[in-house]
Enzyme design. Structure first.
Site, PDB file in Angstrom:
ATOM      1  N   CYS A  51      29.334 -12.010  -3.054  1.00 22.87           N
ATOM      2  CA  CYS A  51      30.721 -11.960  -3.522  1.00 22.87           C
ATOM      3  C   CYS A  51      31.349 -13.340  -3.583  1.00 22.87           C
ATOM      4  CB  CYS A  51      31.535 -11.070  -2.606  1.00 22.87           C
ATOM      5  SG  CYS A  51      31.449 -11.559  -0.882  1.00 22.87           S
ATOM      6  N   GLU A  88      37.919  -5.739   0.181  1.00 21.36           N
ATOM      7  CA  GLU A  88      37.143  -6.976   0.010  1.00 21.36           C
ATOM      8  C   GLU A  88      36.379  -6.809  -1.292  1.00 21.36           C
ATOM      9  OE1 GLU A  88      36.931  -9.765   1.708  1.00 21.36           O
ATOM     10  OE2 GLU A  88      38.046  -9.272   3.517  1.00 21.36           O
ATOM     11  N   GLU A 140      39.033 -10.181   6.618  1.00 16.65           N
ATOM     12  CA  GLU A 140      37.974  -9.901   7.574  1.00 16.65           C
ATOM     13  C   GLU A 140      37.619 -11.206   8.277  1.00 16.65           C
ATOM     14  OE1 GLU A 140      36.998  -7.006   8.346  1.00 16.65           O
ATOM     15  OE2 GLU A 140      36.687  -5.696   6.619  1.00 16.65           O
ATOM     16  N   GLU A 184      36.665  -2.388  -9.676  1.00 16.10           N
ATOM     17  CA  GLU A 184      36.856  -1.091 -10.340  1.00 16.10           C
ATOM     18  C   GLU A 184      36.895   0.061  -9.316  1.00 16.10           C
ATOM     19  OE1 GLU A 184      33.522  -0.069 -12.735  1.00 16.10           O
ATOM     20  OE2 GLU A 184      34.436   1.816 -13.379  1.00 16.10           O
ATOM     21  N   ILE A 185      35.893   0.100  -8.429  1.00 24.41           N
ATOM     22  CA  ILE A 185      35.846   1.205  -7.453  1.00 24.41           C
ATOM     23  C   ILE A 185      36.939   1.003  -6.390  1.00 24.41           C
ATOM     24  CG2 ILE A 185      34.404   2.429  -5.772  1.00 24.41           C
ATOM     25  CD1 ILE A 185      33.353   2.729  -8.606  1.00 24.41           C
ATOM     26  N   GLY A 186      37.148  -0.251  -6.001  1.00 18.86           N
ATOM     27  CA  GLY A 186      38.179  -0.536  -4.992  1.00 18.86           C
ATOM     28  C   GLY A 186      39.552  -0.092  -5.447  1.00 18.86           C
ATOM     29  N   GLY A 188      33.463  -3.885  -2.036  1.00 20.86           N
ATOM     30  CA  GLY A 188      32.734  -3.526  -3.252  1.00 20.86           C
ATOM     31  C   GLY A 188      33.424  -4.086  -4.477  1.00 20.86           C
ATOM     32  N   SER A 189      33.262  -3.390  -5.588  1.00 14.53           N
ATOM     33  CA  SER A 189      33.763  -3.909  -6.864  1.00 14.53           C
ATOM     34  C   SER A 189      35.264  -3.634  -7.033  1.00 14.53           C
ATOM     35  CB  SER A 189      32.996  -3.247  -8.007  1.00 14.53           C
ATOM     36  OG  SER A 189      33.247  -1.853  -7.994  1.00 14.53           O
TER      37      SER A 189
END
Ligand code: NAD
Length: 502
Positions: free
Chosen positions: A306, A272, A483, A253-255, A250-251
């Site tokens: 991404c 990622e 990954e 910020e959230i990561g 994800g982003s």
């Protein structure tokens, strides 16, 4: 004229005879231990971004549902059904999941298209990729060898790779099924069990996956799903003490917040994250290939990818020709609801479109030029959805937010350069480092520049290139861990060293 997604889902026809059975039955907040969990709380509407119509409602998994999912995964990990299974048997079950995905490919692709907005042929590619991930990692399940280490005299040592236990997979909306498979397949092949938390914006293929996996024979509790918002359900999952590893896509910020939770709990966390990937085009490049890569980056999933190459760093002598090539290709492209399989579909939501338009507007205010596009696409029925014109910005200064921020829409910046050193410096002028490309017919130039670019993956003279087999992940703020490929199983296992004396 295509019927709305809601009409199609409600009737089931037009979606293929089996698609209705892949949809959630009633409002559910997850699948735990191989069964749907009926929701009792507030529901979240899942919408078709092509026209805003409601596709389904999902519930939000609260602490009890998340706890039950983790318990179910823990029991499967510790029990005979998964933890006690010979690796070859695990592989056989993953191969059965792959076959099941292939058998339902048409229905899954239609579901993914309605949910994410992406053109049908792109959704079909994503479904094929999902099946390939399970096939690839099915073959690895019984080949996770350790090493022997020579010691003095009668002493001996060897290593074994062991699973962590319950892995939480927290996932974004842009390619739900293929990203699920990318993380879940190697995690399961390594002997872990999982709890999957899809984005509330596009959860339908994840629910369908869990049902199909059960039908394929995957034991109950091995792949559980919890639905809901990130700030509640996602956070509860990351914080749960039974989760022994977190795989987040994800982003930034959230990561970063999820990494802080993992840090507090001392559990490994694969990240990622986003990108602002650069393509460097030298004067001796095959320009047709560079243009094809540029068009792909703009059109695939409407630029919501991404690894999209969003900064084209083009030698001054060929910049005009490159942009002309883009213009010709884009002029001939179709746009519409994904289910009609156009070249470009809508963005995921009105909010995403607003964000993209604001960033483009800020770039134009600072002196960039929209050489192609630049606005919302709102002709006729496109006004019903979140459609954005493919946009190519020139006269972009490297420091502008539009050149630094991940836009996640069909927007490309073209920045000109004169020398190789300047090109490398421009390519590395980013907080991200996910993917990159170099176009030059000179082997030395291509190889030298690839080695100097700060990115986890560099593609030479073609993009996209590679696949399931090629490791992928970020440098810098684009993430931690890898990954894809054999490399991924290293990240889903921990190494134990056993040392002894005869
Ligand atoms: P996001 O970060 O907003 O959300 C990702 C997931 O995190 C969602 O499931 C969300 O519900 C959950 N979440 C939100 N808040 C949370 C919290 N506090 N705790 C736990 N979970 C929480 O990302 P998005 O908008 O869904 O996806 C777009 C982003 O994903 C882009 O930045 C894109 O580059 C990135 N992405 C990266 C890759 C990669 O492989 N590197 C692949 C696809 C997408």
């Amino acid at each position: 004229m295509t019927r709305s997604g809601a009409e199609q889902v409600a009737s089931g026809d037009g979606l293929g005879p089996d698609v209705a059975r892949l949809l959630p039955r009633g409002v559910i907040s997850g699948r735990v231990g191989g069964a749907d969990v009926t929701s009792t709380g507030a529901s979240i509407s899942v919408r078709n971004p092509a026209d805003g119509s409601e596709l389904a409602s999902i519930g939000a998994a609260d602490g009890t549902v998340v706890g039950n999912a983790v318990t179910s995964a823990t029991e499967a990990f510790e029990g005979a059904a998964w933890g006690g299974l010979p690796p070859s048997e695990r592989g056989r079950l993953l191969a059965a999941v792959s076959a099941k995905i292939r058998a339902s490919a048409a229905q899954l692709a239609e579901l993914e298209t309605l949910d994410t907005g992406k053109p049908l042929s792109q959704a079909r590619n994503d479904v094929t990729a999902a099946a390939r991930y399970f096939e690839f990692y099915a073959g690895i399940a019984d080949k996770l060898n350790g090493e022997t280490i020579p010691l003095a005299g009668d002493d001996f040592a060897f290593t074994v790779r062991e699973p962590y236990g319950v892995v939480a997979h927290i996932l974004p909306w842009n390619a739900p099924l293929s990203q699920l498979a990318r993380g879940v397949a190697p995690a399961l092949a390594s002997g872990n069990t999982t709890v999957i938390k899809p984005s509330a914006l596009a959860p339908l293929s994840t629910i369908a996956f869990a049902r199909l996996a059960s039908e394929a024979g995957l034991p109950d509790g091995v792949a559980n799903v919890v639905l809901g918002s990130g700030s509640e359900t996602g956070r509860l999952l990351a914080e749960h003490e039974g989760v022994r590893m977190i795989s987040f896509t994800g982003s930034v910020e959230i990561g970063s917040g999820v990494l802080a939770i993992a840090a507090k709990r001392i559990v490994p966390c694969n990240l990622e994250l986003g990108g602002k990937s650069a393509a460097v085009v030298f004067p001796d490049a095959d320009l047709e290939r560079a243009v094809a890569a540029g068009v792909y980056a703009l059109s695939r999933n409407a630029g919501q990818s991404c690894l999209a190459l969003t900064r084209f760093i083009v030698h001054r002598s060929v910049a005009e020709e490159y942009i002309e090539g883009l213009r010709r290709a884009i002029d001939g492209m179709s746009m519409g609801p994904g289910i009609e399989d156009p070249d470009i579909g809508p963005l995921i939501s009105e909010e995403q479109l607003t964000k993209v338009l604001e960033l483009v507007g800020a770039g134009l205010d600072l002196g960039a030029t929209a050489s192609i596009g630049g606005s919302r696409a709102a002709d006729g029925r496109l006004a019903q959805g979140a459609f954005m014109q493919p946009t190519v910005l020139t006269r972009v200064d490297r420091a502008m937010p539009v050149a630094q921020t991940e836009i996640f829409g069909p927007v490309q910046c073209v920045i000109e350069f004169d020398t190789e050193a300047e090109a490398i410096e421009l390519a590395n002028n980013s907080p991200y480092g996910l993917s990159a490309a170099v176009f030059s017919r000179d082997f030395g130039t291509a190889h030298r520049v690839a080695r100097r670019i700060n990115a986890g993956q560099v593609q030479l003279n073609a993009a996209p290139i590679g696949g399931i087999e090629t490791p992928f992940g970020g440098y810098r703020m684009s993430g931690i861990g890898r990954e894809k490929g054999v490399e991924a199983v290293r990240h889903y296992t921990q190494l134990k060293t056993i040392i002894g004396r005869t």
